[in-house]
Design a protein around this motif. Structure first.
Motif, mmCIF file in Angstrom:
data_model
loop_
_atom_site.group_PDB
_atom_site.id
_atom_site.type_symbol
_atom_site.label_atom_id
_atom_site.label_comp_id
_atom_site.label_asym_id
_atom_site.label_seq_id
_atom_site.Cartn_x
_atom_site.Cartn_y
_atom_site.Cartn_z
ATOM 1 N N PRO B 117 0.814 -1.230 0.000
ATOM 2 C CA PRO B 117 0.000 0.000 0.000
ATOM 3 C C PRO B 117 0.842 1.273 0.000
ATOM 4 N N LEU B 118 2.025 1.231 0.624
ATOM 5 C CA LEU B 118 2.883 2.417 0.649
ATOM 6 C C LEU B 118 3.393 2.736 -0.750
ATOM 7 N N ARG B 119 3.703 1.697 -1.503
ATOM 8 C CA ARG B 119 4.214 1.908 -2.862
ATOM 9 C C ARG B 119 3.077 2.376 -3.773
ATOM 10 N N VAL B 120 1.863 1.783 -3.608
ATOM 11 C CA VAL B 120 0.739 2.129 -4.473
ATOM 12 C C VAL B 120 0.212 3.531 -4.164
ATOM 13 N N HIS B 121 -0.030 3.790 -2.850
ATOM 14 C CA HIS B 121 -0.694 5.043 -2.500
ATOM 15 C C HIS B 121 0.276 6.203 -2.372
ATOM 16 N N GLU B 122 1.504 5.936 -1.978
ATOM 17 C CA GLU B 122 2.419 7.040 -1.713
ATOM 18 C C GLU B 122 3.612 7.057 -2.655
ATOM 19 N N GLY B 123 3.668 6.096 -3.548
ATOM 20 C CA GLY B 123 4.758 6.046 -4.513
ATOM 21 C C GLY B 123 6.126 5.896 -3.883
ATOM 22 N N ALA B 124 6.173 5.244 -2.702
ATOM 23 C CA ALA B 124 7.454 5.072 -2.020
ATOM 24 C C ALA B 124 8.338 4.102 -2.806
ATOM 25 N N SER B 125 9.652 4.282 -2.705
ATOM 26 C CA SER B 125 10.573 3.354 -3.369
ATOM 27 C C SER B 125 10.590 2.046 -2.592
ATOM 28 N N ARG B 126 11.097 0.982 -3.235
ATOM 29 C CA ARG B 126 11.084 -0.316 -2.587
ATOM 30 C C ARG B 126 11.840 -0.271 -1.265
ATOM 31 N N GLY B 127 12.999 0.337 -1.289
ATOM 32 C CA GLY B 127 13.832 0.392 -0.086
ATOM 33 C C GLY B 127 13.144 1.117 1.059
ATOM 34 N N SER B 128 12.581 2.294 0.769
ATOM 35 C CA SER B 128 11.993 3.047 1.872
ATOM 36 C C SER B 128 10.695 2.384 2.322
ATOM 37 N N ALA B 129 9.933 1.757 1.394
ATOM 38 C CA ALA B 129 8.706 1.074 1.781
ATOM 39 C C ALA B 129 9.039 -0.101 2.702
#
Lengths: 328, 321
Positions: B117-129
């Motif tokens: 959900p962090l990557r989908v909704h907030e566009g976070a990178s894999r590392g930070s997610a």
């Protein structure tokens, strides 16, 4: 009759775990370990504990669906191991069961009268007229209308199906009925009906019950005696009202404090246990509860406590052993 | 402050040719305030899960929201496009379901699923997610999150799986958390741990919660307000303490009396006669009338309106009006 209907003495069931080369025995699951209890005529023993504590295995041992590894079951004073085939047949008739899910325990292709009559047909040589009469009486006993006999299970609601399962369990006039979570699959407004029915039948027929449930209030309501199991062992056993009101074993205390309140104003101590029940493949040394116990002492990791009398019930806990016995 | 307000919401199931209509949710109005917990209680078929799915607009194809409004943070969710709804679900409103094994994908690691959900909704990178996922696991009290993130659902216990589902639910900082029977599959001591965790998360993050349950004990322990559903209708709603001490609707009263209590010993229970009605063929008038101990003539013909019994306490019963 004076003595207990069924008595378990140091009942033990270990399941071997096989694996590796030639499926050698690599470990054992100690599902039930040295469990003792007795059930008097017309009384209810409530068995509580979380998944994996051995309560269902205990029920299976009582129903002869599993053979014990050690220990014995006595039926009206006689060791089951010593009974011949006809007498074992008699035991099986006297001990019946009602299971949790009445959608799974009734054959969808059989009509209700066939379902209820099946034990009669298997165990007794009766004419069809006599069987129909007995089925009608059983339906009346569990509060179902006569015409139910010709219907199929899918035509009934969950509560009514459980009544059918109860009628079948009573067909052979048993002495003991094992009730394994008999109301947890039912709607909340139906549960009281079935619990009341079970209580009425007990009073009317002098039945004994082995009642297994995770709803502690229901167990306290139904039982004369409560036994609390943890990882295959009974940790506390005694009069139901006493155990429910003042649990002594730290596990029983945590379990009853985790039971949900019946009223928002109900104030009580909340004991939240850390961690989860360990694997029965490798139960902790000493007292099996010690890794989660808020009162654990050094000794609990070494010595397994035995059931001793404390405040009117039996408790297996070092906290209540006032005098530490001299070590040999 | 109201976070969520339902106004006269009705959701119906329509059979293939429109021949049969099931009123799963019928004219339900309720509100949830900031930081509040609402319990929705009802038996199977009472419409409580359909109500929750209507909120998220996740209904199966046969179901239609036929009328009403769903106001959430000042917007009517029913006027939003599918695309806009996808930005609400999982981000502003999250849901926890009963069976964690059905909620988790067996083929992905815990870390992937908490990070998704962090990557989908907030566009976070894999590392930070993934770094955030480890923090979230710590927040839901999973021991050794560094190793757990690389594990798969089958390697975890039931209680741990449900905590992972909780971590996914709070990952994007939702305002509202809907929990549908979240502890039914858990053991008692694990249930106590989980309820405590939800309460702590709520306090720390200022979450509002909706608890859907058949268990009045959960309502007593967890909720500020309770709404009782019967056959698609909200028959009674109000503050928890008030409903438990002076319920106005005969169904609520009977339900409270039928539950065994620890202190009552072996006293006989007051059972409710009959059984819940078939939602496809509801009785006329008040749906509870065939089982009601206080039934009046009027109940058999006319459905009672919602009546205000006291401040924020309503009941749908002719006796209350």
């Amino acid at each position: 009759m004076a003595g207990p209907v069924v008595e378990a003495l140091h009942l033990t069931k270990h399941f071997p775990v096989r694996g590796g080369f030639l499926a050698r025995e690599t470990a054992v699951v100690r599902a039930v370990d040295e469990v003792s209890f007795s059930i008097e005529p017309g009384r209810t023993l409530g068995l509580v504990g979380e998944s994996g504590c051995g309560k269902t295995t205990t029920a299976k041992l009582v129903l002869l669906l599993e053979q014990p590894t050690a220990g014995m079951i006595r039926f009206e004073g006689r060791d089951l191991q010593t009974l011949d085939r006809t007498m074992l047949h008699g035991y099986r008739r006297s001990v019946q069961a009602v299971f949790q899910d009445p959608f799974a325990s009734l054959n969808p292709r059989m009509r209700v009268d066939q379902i209820i009559a099946e034990p009669l047909v298997t165990h007794e040589r009766l004419g069809s007229g006599e069987v129909a009469k007995r089925v009608a009486r059983l339906l009346e006993l569990v509060g179902l209308p006569d015409r139910s006999a010709d219907l199929f299970p899918h035509e009934f609601s969950g509560g009514q199906r459980q009544r059918i399962a109860i009628a079948r369990s009573l067909a052979l006039s048993p002495k003991l009925v094992v009730l394994d979570e008999p109301v947890s699959a039912l709607d909340v407004s139906i549960r009281a009906q079935i619990l009341n029915l079970l209580r009425d039948l007990q009073a009317q027929l002098g039945l004994s019950y082995l009642f297994i449930a995770h709803d502690l209030a229901a167990v306290a309501h139904m039982s004369h005696t409560i036994a609390v199991m943890y990882l295959g062992r009974i940790v506390e056993i005694g009069d139901a009202a006493t155990v429910a009101a003042t649990p002594k074993h730290p596990y029983t205390q945590a379990l009853f404090s985790a039971a949900l309140p019946s009223h928002p104003g109900e104030k009580r101590e909340e004991i939240i246990l850390a961690g989860e029940v360990p694997s029965p493949l490798a139960p902790p040394a000493g007292c099996r509860f010690h890794p989660r116990c808020p009162h654990a002492m050094e000794r609990c990791g070494r010595e397994e406590p035995t059931l001793l009398r404390e405040a009117g019930r039996l408790v297996a806990c070092h906290l209540y052993e006032g005098v530490i016995p001299a070590r040999s | 402050m109201k976070l969520l307000e339902l106004r006269h919401l009705s959701t119906h199931y329509v059979s293939a040719r429109g021949a049969r209509v099931t009123r799963a949710v019928d004219d339900v109005s309720l509100t949830v305030g900031e930081g509040e917990t609402l319990g929705i209680v009802g038996e199977s078929g009472s419409g409580k899960t359909t109500l929750a799915l209507s909120l998220l607009r996740l209904l199966p194809p046969a179901a239609r929201i036929v009328s009403g409004e769903i106001w959430f943070e000042g917007e009517d969710l029913l006027t939003k496009s599918h695309r806009e709804m996808r930005r609400v679900r999982g981000k502003r409103i999250a849901m926890i379901l009963q069976d964690p094994l059905a909620s988790l994908n067996p083929l992905f690691t815990v870390g992937d699923q908490v990070a998704e959900p962090l990557r989908v909704h907030e566009g976070a990178s894999r590392g930070s997610a993934w770094a955030r996922a480890r923090e979230l696991l710590r927040a839901v009290r999973i021991a050794a999150p560094e190793t757990r993130v690389r594990e798969y659902p089958h390697q975890l216990s039931g209680g741990m799986r449900q905590r992972i589902v909780g971590a996914i639910a709070i990952s994007c900082g939702p305002r509202l958390l809907i929990a549908d029977e979240p502890t039914t599959s858990l053991d008692l001591t694990i249930q106590a741990q989980y309820l405590q965790l939800l309460r702590d998360l709520q306090r720390d993050r200022g979450l509002s919660m909706i608890f859907i349950t058949h268990n009045l004990g959960i309502v007593a322990r967890m909720c500020d307000h309770v709404a009782v559903m019967y056959a698609g209708r909200l028959v009674e709603a109000g503050p928890v303490a008030r409903i438990f001490s002076s319920a106005a609707h005969p169904y609520t009263q009977a339900l409270l009396e039928s539950i065994p209590r620890m202190a009552d010993g072996r006293k006989r229970l007051t059972a409710i006669d009959g059984q819940p009605p078939d939602p496809v063929a509801l009785p006329p008038g008040c749906a509870f009338h065939p089982r009601c101990p206080k039934v009046l003539d009027r109940c058999r013909k006319e459905a009672p309106p919602e009546v205000r019994v006291a401040a924020s306490h309503t009941s749908r019963c002719w006796l209350a009006s």
